[in-house]
Design a protein around this motif. Sequence first.
Motif, PDB file in Angstrom:
ATOM      1  N   PRO A  82       0.896  -1.135   0.178  1.00  0.00           N
ATOM      2  CA  PRO A  82       0.134   0.086  -0.109  1.00  0.00           C
ATOM      3  C   PRO A  82       0.634   1.289   0.130  1.00  0.00           C
ATOM      4  CG  PRO A  82      -0.903  -1.487   1.573  1.00  0.00           C
ATOM      5  CD  PRO A  82       0.692  -2.251   1.159  1.00  0.00           C
ATOM      6  N   ASN A  83       1.949   1.157   0.464  1.00  0.00           N
ATOM      7  CA  ASN A  83       2.669   2.445   0.659  1.00  0.00           C
ATOM      8  C   ASN A  83       3.332   2.990  -0.616  1.00  0.00           C
ATOM      9  OD1 ASN A  83       2.458   2.624   3.637  1.00  0.00           O
ATOM     10  ND2 ASN A  83       4.166   1.496   4.004  1.00  0.00           N
ATOM     11  N   LEU A  84       3.578   2.091  -1.538  1.00  0.00           N
ATOM     12  CA  LEU A  84       4.080   2.360  -2.869  1.00  0.00           C
ATOM     13  C   LEU A  84       3.055   1.979  -3.950  1.00  0.00           C
ATOM     14  CD1 LEU A  84       7.635   0.692  -2.428  1.00  0.00           C
ATOM     15  CD2 LEU A  84       6.913   3.235  -2.174  1.00  0.00           C
ATOM     16  N   ASN A  85       1.860   1.423  -3.679  1.00  0.00           N
ATOM     17  CA  ASN A  85       1.015   1.072  -4.690  1.00  0.00           C
ATOM     18  C   ASN A  85      -0.467   1.903  -4.701  1.00  0.00           C
ATOM     19  OD1 ASN A  85       1.629  -2.512  -4.473  1.00  0.00           O
ATOM     20  ND2 ASN A  85       3.021  -0.832  -5.530  1.00  0.00           N
ATOM     21  N   LYS A  86      -0.402   2.608  -3.761  1.00  0.00           N
ATOM     22  CA  LYS A  86      -1.550   3.523  -3.488  1.00  0.00           C
ATOM     23  C   LYS A  86      -1.577   4.906  -3.549  1.00  0.00           C
ATOM     24  CE  LYS A  86      -4.303  -0.062  -2.377  1.00  0.00           C
ATOM     25  NZ  LYS A  86      -5.391  -0.445  -3.559  1.00  0.00           N
ATOM     26  N   THR A  87      -2.237   5.492  -4.338  1.00  0.00           N
ATOM     27  CA  THR A  87      -1.716   7.125  -4.901  1.00  0.00           C
ATOM     28  C   THR A  87      -2.002   7.704  -3.574  1.00  0.00           C
ATOM     29  OG1 THR A  87      -4.360   7.513  -5.200  1.00  0.00           O
ATOM     30  CG2 THR A  87      -3.047   6.914  -7.046  1.00  0.00           C
ATOM     31  N   LYS A  88      -2.800   7.643  -2.496  1.00  0.00           N
ATOM     32  CA  LYS A  88      -2.830   8.494  -1.386  1.00  0.00           C
ATOM     33  C   LYS A  88      -1.722   8.218  -0.564  1.00  0.00           C
ATOM     34  CE  LYS A  88      -7.796   8.968  -0.800  1.00  0.00           C
ATOM     35  NZ  LYS A  88      -9.014   8.548   0.008  1.00  0.00           N
ATOM     36  N   GLN A  89      -1.237   7.125  -0.492  1.00  0.00           N
ATOM     37  CA  GLN A  89       0.204   6.877   0.384  1.00  0.00           C
ATOM     38  C   GLN A  89       1.463   7.427  -0.294  1.00  0.00           C
ATOM     39  OE1 GLN A  89      -2.520   4.989   0.284  1.00  0.00           O
ATOM     40  NE2 GLN A  89      -2.523   3.407   1.955  1.00  0.00           N
ATOM     41  N   ILE A 115       1.453   9.877  -2.445  1.00  0.00           N
ATOM     42  CA  ILE A 115       1.429  11.441  -2.314  1.00  0.00           C
ATOM     43  C   ILE A 115       2.012  11.853  -1.195  1.00  0.00           C
ATOM     44  CG2 ILE A 115      -0.127  13.307  -2.600  1.00  0.00           C
ATOM     45  CD1 ILE A 115      -1.856  11.984  -4.407  1.00  0.00           C
ATOM     46  N   VAL A 116       1.591  11.225  -0.199  1.00  0.00           N
ATOM     47  CA  VAL A 116       2.135  11.481   1.364  1.00  0.00           C
ATOM     48  C   VAL A 116       3.755  11.327   1.196  1.00  0.00           C
ATOM     49  CG1 VAL A 116       1.933  11.104   3.760  1.00  0.00           C
ATOM     50  CG2 VAL A 116      -0.222  11.133   2.655  1.00  0.00           C
ATOM     51  N   ASP A 159       7.345  24.375  -3.681  1.00  0.00           N
ATOM     52  CA  ASP A 159       7.260  24.207  -5.236  1.00  0.00           C
ATOM     53  C   ASP A 159       6.815  22.856  -5.979  1.00  0.00           C
ATOM     54  OD1 ASP A 159       7.986  26.874  -4.975  1.00  0.00           O
ATOM     55  OD2 ASP A 159       9.964  26.433  -5.166  1.00  0.00           O
ATOM     56  N   LEU A 160       6.553  22.006  -5.274  1.00  0.00           N
ATOM     57  CA  LEU A 160       6.347  20.614  -5.700  1.00  0.00           C
ATOM     58  C   LEU A 160       5.041  20.246  -5.363  1.00  0.00           C
ATOM     59  CD1 LEU A 160       7.496  17.941  -6.601  1.00  0.00           C
ATOM     60  CD2 LEU A 160       7.432  17.114  -4.056  1.00  0.00           C
ATOM     61  N   SER A 161       4.395  19.614  -6.407  1.00  0.00           N
ATOM     62  CA  SER A 161       3.005  19.417  -6.435  1.00  0.00           C
ATOM     63  C   SER A 161       2.949  17.803  -6.774  1.00  0.00           C
ATOM     64  CB  SER A 161       2.234  20.045  -7.233  1.00  0.00           C
ATOM     65  OG  SER A 161       1.041  19.462  -7.413  1.00  0.00           O
ATOM     66  N   ASN A 203      -2.415   6.382 -11.419  1.00  0.00           N
ATOM     67  CA  ASN A 203      -1.425   7.050 -11.677  1.00  0.00           C
ATOM     68  C   ASN A 203      -1.224   8.322 -10.947  1.00  0.00           C
ATOM     69  OD1 ASN A 203      -1.505   5.392 -13.793  1.00  0.00           O
ATOM     70  ND2 ASN A 203      -1.839   6.474 -15.400  1.00  0.00           N
ATOM     71  N   ILE A 204       0.267   8.973 -10.784  1.00  0.00           N
ATOM     72  CA  ILE A 204       0.278  10.175 -10.263  1.00  0.00           C
ATOM     73  C   ILE A 204       0.961  11.357 -11.126  1.00  0.00           C
ATOM     74  CG2 ILE A 204       0.209   9.274  -7.792  1.00  0.00           C
ATOM     75  CD1 ILE A 204       3.416   9.513  -7.966  1.00  0.00           C
TER      76      ILE A 204
END
Length: 226
Positions: free
Chosen positions: A56-63, A65-66, A92-94, A102-103
């Motif tokens: 989940p830490n690397l496969n889920k967009t929310k995690q 992004i955090v 300056d990062l988004s 996808n992110i």
Amino acid sequence: MELVAARLIERTKKHFILLIVLPVFLGALGWFLPFGSSESDIPAHAEISLGSYENPNLNKTKQVIVLLSNLPFYKEHLPDIYEEYKEDILNDLSVTPVSETNIRISFKNHSQEDSIQVVNKIAEAFLKLDQSHYEQKQEIMKKSIDQLRNETVGPDAKVDQQRFLYELQSAQLTMKPAVLLKAADQQEIGVNAVSSKARAVLGVLIGLTLALLWIVIPELVREQKQ
């Protein structure tokens, strides 16, 4: 009609300076003034498709992004970027979701070259981290499959063994690491930025148009009244 043409020629001679000065002035204005988005206002983008291997830490967009929106990631994986930009990384990062898998990573308020370099380094560091965890998961799955395949079981458990083996092999086939869909590049930013030369040409054209309208419109109005 000949009279109108004569008056237009006369007005052109009379306002000849306007015909020269206005286009030159607006052209110079377009060249020197930063109309529209400046180079530093346009962010560089990279897009990543996240992996799928039950992390989940690397496969889920929310995690993810955090993870990418906090400094510990940069301190550990990109110390050179962290040392150079410090708090600007977060300002300056988004990092935004494009879809469920996808992110998009964006960086702005710096030169084109710097923004592109930072975005691509962040994407590269994340992909390297993801690949490491993916390979670890693959190794665990391989060991589990080999162990289950080589395990001796009784006739009653043979069916369950085959079913578990099939499930593990199927899960292994569906696993995939994160993939870079689009790296940041200068061409993308260049398309969005309006160059000084283009602004100057536009200013000259607008100036010529306004000057000609100043000469022609009064004569057209006078002709209609007559």
